[in-house]
Write a protein that holds these residues in place. Structure first.
Motif, PDB file in Angstrom:
ATOM      1  N   ALA A  70       0.817  -1.218   0.000  1.00 49.60           N
ATOM      2  CA  ALA A  70       0.000   0.000   0.000  1.00 49.60           C
ATOM      3  C   ALA A  70       0.850   1.267   0.000  1.00 49.60           C
ATOM      4  N   ARG A  71       2.034   1.200   0.588  1.00 49.65           N
ATOM      5  CA  ARG A  71       2.884   2.394   0.700  1.00 49.65           C
ATOM      6  C   ARG A  71       3.942   2.481  -0.394  1.00 49.65           C
ATOM      7  N   ILE A  72       3.860   1.615  -1.401  1.00 50.24           N
ATOM      8  CA  ILE A  72       4.871   1.616  -2.460  1.00 50.24           C
ATOM      9  C   ILE A  72       4.846   2.943  -3.207  1.00 50.24           C
ATOM     10  N   ASP A  73       6.014   3.426  -3.584  1.00 48.42           N
ATOM     11  CA  ASP A  73       6.146   4.725  -4.243  1.00 48.42           C
ATOM     12  C   ASP A  73       6.615   4.492  -5.677  1.00 48.42           C
ATOM     13  N   PHE A  74       5.713   4.618  -6.622  1.00 52.00           N
ATOM     14  CA  PHE A  74       6.059   4.428  -8.031  1.00 52.00           C
ATOM     15  C   PHE A  74       6.627   5.727  -8.605  1.00 52.00           C
ATOM     16  N   LYS A  75       7.798   5.624  -9.249  1.00 53.21           N
ATOM     17  CA  LYS A  75       8.332   6.728 -10.031  1.00 53.21           C
ATOM     18  C   LYS A  75       7.923   6.461 -11.473  1.00 53.21           C
ATOM     19  N   VAL A  76       7.208   7.388 -12.085  1.00 58.01           N
ATOM     20  CA  VAL A  76       6.614   7.177 -13.399  1.00 58.01           C
ATOM     21  C   VAL A  76       7.201   8.164 -14.398  1.00 58.01           C
ATOM     22  N   ASP A  77       7.787   7.642 -15.462  1.00 61.65           N
ATOM     23  CA  ASP A  77       8.328   8.468 -16.526  1.00 61.65           C
ATOM     24  C   ASP A  77       7.602   8.136 -17.822  1.00 61.65           C
ATOM     25  N   ALA A  78       7.550   9.081 -18.737  1.00 60.22           N
ATOM     26  CA  ALA A  78       6.864   8.871 -20.010  1.00 60.22           C
ATOM     27  C   ALA A  78       7.854   8.399 -21.073  1.00 60.22           C
ATOM     28  N   SER A  79       7.355   7.600 -22.000  1.00 57.40           N
ATOM     29  CA  SER A  79       8.181   7.089 -23.089  1.00 57.40           C
ATOM     30  C   SER A  79       7.320   6.931 -24.331  1.00 57.40           C
ATOM     31  N   ASP A  80       7.959   6.948 -25.487  1.00 57.45           N
ATOM     32  CA  ASP A  80       7.193   6.757 -26.714  1.00 57.45           C
ATOM     33  C   ASP A  80       7.171   5.303 -27.163  1.00 57.45           C
ATOM     34  N   LYS A  81       7.797   4.421 -26.353  1.00 55.77           N
ATOM     35  CA  LYS A  81       7.807   2.995 -26.685  1.00 55.77           C
ATOM     36  C   LYS A  81       8.234   2.196 -25.458  1.00 55.77           C
ATOM     37  N   HIS A  82       8.173   0.865 -25.569  1.00 52.15           N
ATOM     38  CA  HIS A  82       8.704   0.003 -24.523  1.00 52.15           C
ATOM     39  C   HIS A  82      10.195   0.291 -24.339  1.00 52.15           C
ATOM     40  N   THR A  83      10.666   0.282 -23.109  1.00 50.56           N
ATOM     41  CA  THR A  83      12.100   0.433 -22.863  1.00 50.56           C
ATOM     42  C   THR A  83      12.758  -0.902 -22.528  1.00 50.56           C
TER      43      THR A  83
END
Length: 317
Positions: A70-83
């Motif tokens: 429940a306390r997990i902190d997701f860092k979310v970045d944008a991309s134009d494709k799968h990395t």
């Protein structure tokens, strides 16, 4: 808006049956068409994955719905494709290899500083900003005036403790890494070894870039996907790395074209072309040298890759 997201996350939390959870989690990722690397251990979960933005949102919702995360902190970045090209979900003894099996960050760890708190505190006279990442990571980017360590892997960090004690025992120590996971154990270990004022950058460099515009982070941040590095600093960006071959200023990170070398180094475009992506003449002439495509990133051969591999009860059609 870009169609894909890249997630970086971890959570130290007890998992009673990590192998059963690994199987369940593998199936979840398959159902959402995610790719990346995930480690499951009795001590928690660690991953970096890519996928369509909607699929990543579903993944985050599902993971957070589990009380353990429940306390997990997701860092979310944008991309134009799968990395990532593949999906690997593995069960291992630790979620980050550290040699610090006796350290439990849930019991005691450094004080978490949010990015703006870290920014305010990092330049104080009694503070030491400590980079706990590997040498090839901080070679291309690091915080201004930070202390870096000549270590090839995080598991070598404990070997530097005596040197750190001698120089900085009475200072406030602010640790940082890419996403925060290494700091959990590094800061806990520093406390275990007698340091009294230990802090960590919550969410690491990536979150600092999002919330503090990356100010005073010099160079680029090394990441563990096809991008190799990402920009962080939107305020006062600089380039600190130099080409491994000719010494000119360059923040273009590559893997040596010789797969038996494969070192991570900065290499300018001109040397990349001249050396065919190799770090030395010896590597350039190596019989197994990989064809250079101008990027310095070599996608691992799929070799019949099967995303269902590892599942106990499922077989590919």
């Amino acid at each position: 808006m870009k169609d894909y997201s890249v997630l970086l996350y971890y959570c130290y939390t007890p998992i009673a049956d990590p192998e059963a959870f690994r199987e369940e989690h593998h199936r979840l990722c398959l159902s959402l068409n995610l790719r990346g690397r995930i480690i499951v251990a009795a001590e928690g979960l660690n991953g970096t994955v890519s996928g369509l933005r909607e699929d990543c949102e579903k993944y985050m919702e599902t993971v957070k719905a589990d009380p353990r995360f429940a306390r997990i902190d997701f860092k979310v970045d944008a991309s134009d494709k799968h990395t990532f090209a593949k999906l690997h979900v593995r069960h291992k003894p630790e979620i980050v290899h550290s040699k610090l099996h006796h350290i439990d960050p849930n019991k005691r760890t450094g004080i978490h500083l949010e990015p703006l708190e870290f920014k305010k505190m990092k330049d104080q006279d009694d503070v030491v900003v400590l980079d706990v990442r590997s040498d090839y990571e901080h070679s291309v980017g690091r915080f201004k005036n930070s202390v870096t360590l000549p270590i090839e892997n995080f598991r070598d960090f404990p070997e530097k403790i005596d040197e750190l004690k001698e120089k900085y025992k009475d200072k406030k120590i602010l640790t940082y890494c890419t996403g925060g996971i290494k700091c959990e154990k590094a800061s806990a270990f520093l406390l275990d070894q007698g340091f009294e004022n230990v802090y960590q950058l919550h969410g690491g460099i990536i979150k600092y870039g999002f919330e503090a515009d990356g100010e005073d982070f010099e160079g680029k941040c090394y990441v563990f996907d096809n991008r190799l590095t990402v920009d962080v600093n939107k305020v006062n960006p600089t380039v600190i790395s130099t080409c491994y071959v000719c010494g000119t200023t360059s923040d273009r990170m590559v893997n040596c074209a010789n797969p038996e070398c494969n070192i991570h180094v900065a290499m300018c475009e001109a040397c990349g072309e001249t050396m065919h992506g190799a770090c030395s003449d010896t590597c350039k002439e190596h019989p197994k040298v990989r064809p250079y495509n101008g990027t310095g990133y070599y996608q691992k051969e799929l070799n019949g890759y099967n995303p269902l591999k590892g599942l106990k009860r499922a077989k590919a059609n």
